[in-house]
Write a protein that holds these residues in place. Structure first.
Motif, PDB file in Angstrom:
ATOM      1  N   TYR B 266      23.349  73.259  82.807  1.00  0.00           N
ATOM      2  CA  TYR B 266      21.991  73.068  82.292  1.00  0.00           C
ATOM      3  C   TYR B 266      21.482  71.693  82.694  1.00  0.00           C
ATOM      4  N   ALA B 267      22.371  70.718  82.527  1.00  0.00           N
ATOM      5  CA  ALA B 267      21.988  69.334  82.762  1.00  0.00           C
ATOM      6  C   ALA B 267      23.250  68.491  82.759  1.00  0.00           C
ATOM      7  N   ARG B 268      23.038  67.234  83.030  1.00  0.00           N
ATOM      8  CA  ARG B 268      24.149  66.286  83.027  1.00  0.00           C
ATOM      9  C   ARG B 268      23.998  65.366  81.811  1.00  0.00           C
ATOM     10  N   LEU B 269      25.082  65.165  81.086  1.00  0.00           N
ATOM     11  CA  LEU B 269      25.064  64.212  79.968  1.00  0.00           C
ATOM     12  C   LEU B 269      25.517  62.868  80.543  1.00  0.00           C
ATOM     13  N   SER B 270      24.532  62.033  80.859  1.00  0.00           N
ATOM     14  CA  SER B 270      24.843  60.817  81.634  1.00  0.00           C
ATOM     15  C   SER B 270      25.439  59.699  80.796  1.00  0.00           C
ATOM     16  N   GLY B 271      25.087  59.676  79.532  1.00  0.00           N
ATOM     17  CA  GLY B 271      25.639  58.586  78.725  1.00  0.00           C
ATOM     18  C   GLY B 271      25.355  58.781  77.247  1.00  0.00           C
ATOM     19  N   VAL B 272      26.299  58.343  76.434  1.00  0.00           N
ATOM     20  CA  VAL B 272      26.111  58.336  74.987  1.00  0.00           C
ATOM     21  C   VAL B 272      26.582  56.969  74.493  1.00  0.00           C
ATOM     22  N   VAL B 273      25.736  56.301  73.744  1.00  0.00           N
ATOM     23  CA  VAL B 273      26.097  54.975  73.236  1.00  0.00           C
ATOM     24  C   VAL B 273      25.773  54.914  71.744  1.00  0.00           C
ATOM     25  N   SER B 274      26.514  54.064  71.044  1.00  0.00           N
ATOM     26  CA  SER B 274      26.310  54.009  69.598  1.00  0.00           C
ATOM     27  C   SER B 274      26.625  52.626  69.071  1.00  0.00           C
ATOM     28  N   ASP B 275      26.127  52.360  67.909  1.00  0.00           N
ATOM     29  CA  ASP B 275      26.471  51.118  67.223  1.00  0.00           C
ATOM     30  C   ASP B 275      26.182  51.322  65.741  1.00  0.00           C
ATOM     31  N   ARG B 276      26.514  50.321  64.976  1.00  0.00           N
ATOM     32  CA  ARG B 276      26.262  50.423  63.549  1.00  0.00           C
ATOM     33  C   ARG B 276      25.750  49.077  63.089  1.00  0.00           C
ATOM     34  N   SER B 277      24.525  49.088  62.572  1.00  0.00           N
ATOM     35  CA  SER B 277      23.973  47.851  62.028  1.00  0.00           C
ATOM     36  C   SER B 277      24.101  47.896  60.508  1.00  0.00           C
ATOM     37  N   ARG B 278      23.883  46.751  59.902  1.00  0.00           N
ATOM     38  CA  ARG B 278      23.922  46.722  58.437  1.00  0.00           C
ATOM     39  C   ARG B 278      22.593  47.131  57.826  1.00  0.00           C
ATOM     40  N   ARG B 279      21.657  47.470  58.687  1.00  0.00           N
ATOM     41  CA  ARG B 279      20.346  47.962  58.259  1.00  0.00           C
ATOM     42  C   ARG B 279      19.512  46.902  57.554  1.00  0.00           C
ATOM     43  N   GLY B 280      19.680  45.658  57.990  1.00  0.00           N
ATOM     44  CA  GLY B 280      18.727  44.643  57.550  1.00  0.00           C
ATOM     45  C   GLY B 280      17.373  44.956  58.176  1.00  0.00           C
ATOM     46  N   THR B 281      16.325  44.357  57.644  1.00  0.00           N
ATOM     47  CA  THR B 281      14.984  44.650  58.154  1.00  0.00           C
ATOM     48  C   THR B 281      14.916  44.409  59.662  1.00  0.00           C
ATOM     49  N   GLU B 289      17.003  48.957  70.900  1.00  0.00           N
ATOM     50  CA  GLU B 289      16.617  48.268  72.145  1.00  0.00           C
ATOM     51  C   GLU B 289      17.852  47.935  72.974  1.00  0.00           C
ATOM     52  N   THR B 290      18.865  47.413  72.300  1.00  0.00           N
ATOM     53  CA  THR B 290      20.096  47.059  73.026  1.00  0.00           C
ATOM     54  C   THR B 290      20.765  48.301  73.604  1.00  0.00           C
ATOM     55  N   LEU B 291      20.804  49.365  72.798  1.00  0.00           N
ATOM     56  CA  LEU B 291      21.458  50.586  73.283  1.00  0.00           C
ATOM     57  C   LEU B 291      20.706  51.164  74.480  1.00  0.00           C
ATOM     58  N   ALA B 292      19.369  51.123  74.434  1.00  0.00           N
ATOM     59  CA  ALA B 292      18.570  51.644  75.559  1.00  0.00           C
ATOM     60  C   ALA B 292      18.892  50.855  76.828  1.00  0.00           C
ATOM     61  N   GLU B 293      19.043  49.554  76.648  1.00  0.00           N
ATOM     62  CA  GLU B 293      19.383  48.710  77.795  1.00  0.00           C
ATOM     63  C   GLU B 293      20.759  49.090  78.348  1.00  0.00           C
ATOM     64  N   THR B 294      21.705  49.305  77.449  1.00  0.00           N
ATOM     65  CA  THR B 294      23.059  49.696  77.870  1.00  0.00           C
ATOM     66  C   THR B 294      23.010  50.998  78.675  1.00  0.00           C
ATOM     67  N   LEU B 295      22.144  51.910  78.249  1.00  0.00           N
ATOM     68  CA  LEU B 295      22.037  53.196  78.948  1.00  0.00           C
ATOM     69  C   LEU B 295      21.295  53.062  80.278  1.00  0.00           C
ATOM     70  N   GLY B 296      20.623  51.947  80.448  1.00  0.00           N
ATOM     71  CA  GLY B 296      19.891  51.739  81.691  1.00  0.00           C
ATOM     72  C   GLY B 296      18.491  52.328  81.673  1.00  0.00           C
ATOM     73  N   VAL B 297      17.956  52.612  80.488  1.00  0.00           N
ATOM     74  CA  VAL B 297      16.560  53.047  80.457  1.00  0.00           C
ATOM     75  C   VAL B 297      15.696  51.839  80.125  1.00  0.00           C
ATOM     76  N   LEU B 402      21.563  60.013  76.884  1.00  0.00           N
ATOM     77  CA  LEU B 402      20.688  60.251  78.037  1.00  0.00           C
ATOM     78  C   LEU B 402      21.153  61.509  78.759  1.00  0.00           C
ATOM     79  N   ILE B 403      20.214  62.439  78.906  1.00  0.00           N
ATOM     80  CA  ILE B 403      20.518  63.708  79.560  1.00  0.00           C
ATOM     81  C   ILE B 403      19.644  63.770  80.811  1.00  0.00           C
ATOM     82  N   GLU B 404      20.258  64.095  81.935  1.00  0.00           N
ATOM     83  CA  GLU B 404      19.513  64.112  83.190  1.00  0.00           C
ATOM     84  C   GLU B 404      19.714  65.427  83.916  1.00  0.00           C
ATOM     85  N   LYS B 405      18.757  65.721  84.764  1.00  0.00           N
ATOM     86  CA  LYS B 405      18.881  66.906  85.600  1.00  0.00           C
ATOM     87  C   LYS B 405      20.112  66.724  86.480  1.00  0.00           C
TER      88      LYS B 405
END
Lengths: 426, 407
Positions: B266-281, B289-297, B402-405
């Motif tokens: 169907y598609a290629r699963l190019s990357g999955v990234v995760s993190d956990r913040s303490r949910r401060g404001t 933003e950081t995760l998007a950068e890591t994924l290269g978008v 990130l899922i790509e053709k």
């Protein structure tokens, strides 16, 4: 990375540099170890809650860590914290609070316990409602938000990450009674992939509460030898009649050998390999031909690049249920053959009970201690050997014996089987 | 399977199994998402004041032939086992014992259904006197079905999948609400790309139609308790999620493995990234933003539609919205769809569900229409060859996929 830091398959060698342990025998590796080599049992009559009308009234509770009022979440968290802190301190890898790698943690179910259900029901502002509708009305007041952590599966990991500063999203795991071993496997794999130089692998379980006990009793899994608690867990004996539910936790700091050497850390053991195989036969029973357990052991030996003859001690899953101990013997016999007759195998559960989710972690820690300290912990209560399981179970008394390569078995309800090989040498 | 540490392999999505409030199967679900005439299915009365998205009527026997098996499962397990079976069949490996024997399971799960009727009966009777402990013991010992615990245990969804579908390479269950689904995908991607496994079955399931589930999440006010509204239209200060029943499973496969058996993706699963913040404001925004950068978008790239897994819970959904608005202004997000508006929030299953829908969208070359009339969701009919899926937990955990053709 230098060639001596790689294993035979070209992967980074992974070592253990820190251990932490909490069991029904006490807090800290040394306390539990002293109990194990003395052949002491941590199983007692339950005092945490009334036991009238229960078929089983004994357990291996953790009483060395204060937790009032008790909840599975709170005590499991405190056990995790105690074990992890001990392991991190021993490793010296970083100040407590700045662990330089991810957390893999095996945790018990996050679920309603009866004291909370009763509060929500009794204190509801809409007592004319029934059952859950009445409790939901209480929840809507917002007065119980402090209990959210008991119900969120991410909460123990979250608390651990705050305390120890592990990196990235912490991973919470459940492969039933194999969970602790799975954390070691996840850490091993992450370091082999080169994602990290270190991982904190923890398992904890503190679910000795009425429902926690009764659900295993209803599956006919528990020993009912209530009159002599310390004699109830008797793995590999002919008169074994079930496991004894227990609490505890174990923690291991894993590091690449390269990173451990570079900082001059003491290497306690090498994690040679892990393997797993799922069973498709039944929710609580293994395939009669043992294929899944056999598969898990074989895959582990292959991953670890060791031959069956290289195994010189086995830390058994050894739950003391008629089914497990028979199948474990059967599978080991199939893989090790004649070599099994020469290989001592003992079950820590004879003394600390079955710590469920934590068992793989507790026994991984004890496996490393066994290598490090040159003493085999016994299988106690081995008074009536089962002639169908001809094993050297290190009966009743610890044995001084240096071992190099240890196989630790973990098999879970739901058919999840995981084994780990630890060794004194790469 | 080799285990060389330095190899990197592409991860292909070769099978999708969905069972949702809109349909049985990925095609039926996606068709209905694409049809502007089809409204979300919402039940606002059964669990009032909480709306839920109920599961479509399903004949479980088509994936779980033995009644004795079905009887031993709680609702969430049956949903998951059904969806997993669809995914295996879709990938062409159902019944292929050679492949199933080495298919690795990574399942995201919470707990199964309690016996709410028994709980109610006990609570009505137990009283406050000293003998209540003895009563509780008696009531649970005689009232609990002996096999109920096997319907509740987190790892028994995976256990049942192994029993019914014979997928037995290995089996791991990850927990932690939404982020468990992200971690499951991430773990499978990492293992495939580093040759620690060739073919994986990854997913989760939620039975939203449960009083005990609602109670657990309502303790901290996580559940939406007014008439149904789409995700972005719930008040940012006292929002909440509308649970949706769903099972979502994917077959993920090393490209080489799929090619060797002639299976197109169907598609290629190019990357999955995760993190956990303490949910401060503001922390959800900065982590995304950081995760998007890591994924290269990043700004300046090709069109990028986003399937948002936003729950509707405050303040996380408001922060995710700010991140998406900023990304649209910066020109690198082309369209947003909060699929939870149509299918409900499916917690552990939500990230696999989002990735499944992204793969469907790429495969069909079309995104489904906006899920609401908010300024954030706008029509989009441009070409695209990649989709970003967000997974921000209602309480903890942040992830992107990130899922790509596949080319």
């Amino acid at each position: 990375m230098e060639p001596r830091h790689l294993d035979r398959k070209g992967r980074p060698i992974v070592v253990v540099t820190g251990l932490g342990l909490v069991t029904s025998l006490g807090r800290g590796c040394d306390t539990t170890w002293a109990g194990l080599v003395a052949g002491r049992s941590g199983i007692r009559t339950i005092t945490r809650f009334p036991t009238e009308n229960l078929r089983t009234t004994i357990a291996g509770t953790v009483d060395s860590i204060e937790c009032e009022p008790y909840s599975a979440y709170e005590l499991s968290s405190r056990i995790s914290e105690a074990a992890a802190e001990e392991a991190i301190r021993q490793s010296g890898i970083a100040p407590v609070g700045r662990f330089p790698g991810p957390l893999f943690i095996a945790t018990p179910p996050s679920e309603f316990e009866w004291p909370l259900l009763r509060r929500l029901y009794d204190e509801s502002p809409e007592p004319q409602l029934e059952g859950y509708k009445r409790m939901l009305a209480a929840a809507r007041t917002g007065h119980y938000s402090g209990f959210q952590r008991q119900l969120e599966f991410a909460s123990i990991a979250d608390r651990m990450q705050d305390r120890f500063g592990t990196v990235g999203e912490p991973v919470s795991i459940c492969t039933a009674c194999a969970s602790g071993a799975t954390t070691v496997q996840m850490g091993l794999e992450a370091i082999r992939r080169g994602e990290t130089q270190a991982a904190l692998c923890v398992g904890a379980d503190a679910t000795v509460h009425p429902e926690g006990l009764i659900r295993f009793a209803l599956l006919s899994a528990l020993s009912t030898e209530n009159a002599y608690p310390e004699k109830a867990s008797k793995p590999f004996s002919k008169n074994r009649d079930g496991f004894v539910i227990a609490e505890g936790g174990g923690a291991l700091v894993l590091e690449s050998l390269a990173a451990a050497e570079a900082r001059g850390a003491k290497v306690l053991a090498v994690v040679k390999g892990c393997g797993e195989k799922a069973d498709e036969f039944h929710r609580t029973r293994s395939r009669p031909d043992g294929a899944a357990i056999i598969g898990a052991i074989r895959k582990t030996l292959a991953d670890a690049c060791v031959a069956p003859e290289d195994i010189d001690y086995i830390n058994a899953h050894g739950t003391s249920t008629p089914e497990n101990d028979k199948m474990e013997y059967f599978a080991l016999d199939a893989v090790l053959g004649e070599h099994l007759r020469r290989t001592p195998i003992s079950s820590n559960k004879s003394m600390v009970g079955h710590t469920l989710i934590a068992a793989g972690s507790v026994e991984a820690v004890i496996s490393v201690l066994t290598i490090e300290r040159g003493v085999l912990p016994p299988t106690i209560n081995y008074d009536v050997p089962d002639p169908e399981l001809p094993l050297d179970v290190v009966p009743n008394k610890a044995r001084e014996q240096r071992v190099k390569t240890v196989l630790s078995n973990s098999f879970g309800f739901g058919g999840q089987n995981v084994c780990v090989v630890f060794s004194s040498e790469p | 399977m080799s285990d060389s540490p330095n190899e990197r392999r592409q991860v292909w999505i070769t099978g999708i199994g969905l069972l949702t409030s809109l349909g049985e199967g990925s095609a039926a679900t996606f068709d209905r998402l694409c049809d502007p005439a089809v409204a979300p299915r919402v039940d606002e009365t059964r669990f009032a004041p909480y709306p839920v998205h109920p599961l479509v009527t399903v004949d479980y026997a088509r994936q779980i032939p033995k009644k004795s098996d079905l009887r031993q499962m709680e609702g969430w397990q049956a949903i998951g086992v059904f969806a997993a079976g669809l995914a295996l069949a879709d990938a062409g490996i159902a019944g292929n014992s050679e492949i199933l024997d080495r298919t690795d399971l990574v399942v995201a799960a919470g707990n199964g259904d309690r016996d709410c009727a028994l709980d109610r009966k006990i609570l009505e009777t137990i009283g406050a006197e000293a003998a209540s402990g003895a009563y509780l013991n008696q009531a649970l010992s005689t009232g609990l079905r002996p096999t109920l615990y096997l319907g509740e245990l987190s790892n028994l969804l995976a256990g049942n999948i192994s029993i019914i579908h014979k997928a037995t390479g290995s089996s791991r269950t990850l927990k932690g609400e939404e982020i468990a689904g992200v971690s499951a995908l991430e773990n499978a991607v990492r293992r495939i790309s580093h040759c620690q496994g060739d073919v994986f079955l990854v997913g989760g399931a939620l039975n939203a139609e449960r009083d005990d589930l609602l109670l657990g999440y309502e303790l901290a006010g996580n559940v939406w308790q007014q008439a149904y509204r789409p995700v972005w239209e719930r008040d940012e200060t006292c929002g909440g999620f509308v649970p949706g029943s769903a099972g979502a499973f994917l077959v993920l496969e090393a490209r080489e493995h799929a090619e060797a058996r002639g299976k197109s993706p169907y598609a290629r699963l190019s990357g999955v990234v995760s993190d956990r913040s303490r949910r401060g404001t503001g922390e959800v925004i900065s982590v995304l933003e950081t995760l998007a950068e890591t994924l290269g978008v990043a700004p300046g790239g090709r069109p990028l539609p986003v399937l948002s897994g936003a729950s509707g819970g405050a303040p996380a959904t408001g922060e995710e919205r700010a991140f998406l608005e900023g990304s649209m202004e910066a020109g690198f997000v082309s369209a947003v769809r909060a699929y939870g508006s149509r299918l409900g929030h499916t917690v552990e299953a939500h990230a696999p569900l989002g990735v499944a829908l992204a793969a469907m969208a790429l495969h069909r070359g079309t995104l489904f229409p906006p899920c609401d009339t908010s300024a954030l969701e706008k029509p989009f009919d441009g070409p695209f060859d990649r989709v970003l899926v967000t997974g921000v937990g209602h309480w903890r955990g942040e992830g992107l996929a990130l899922i790509e053709k596949a080319t």
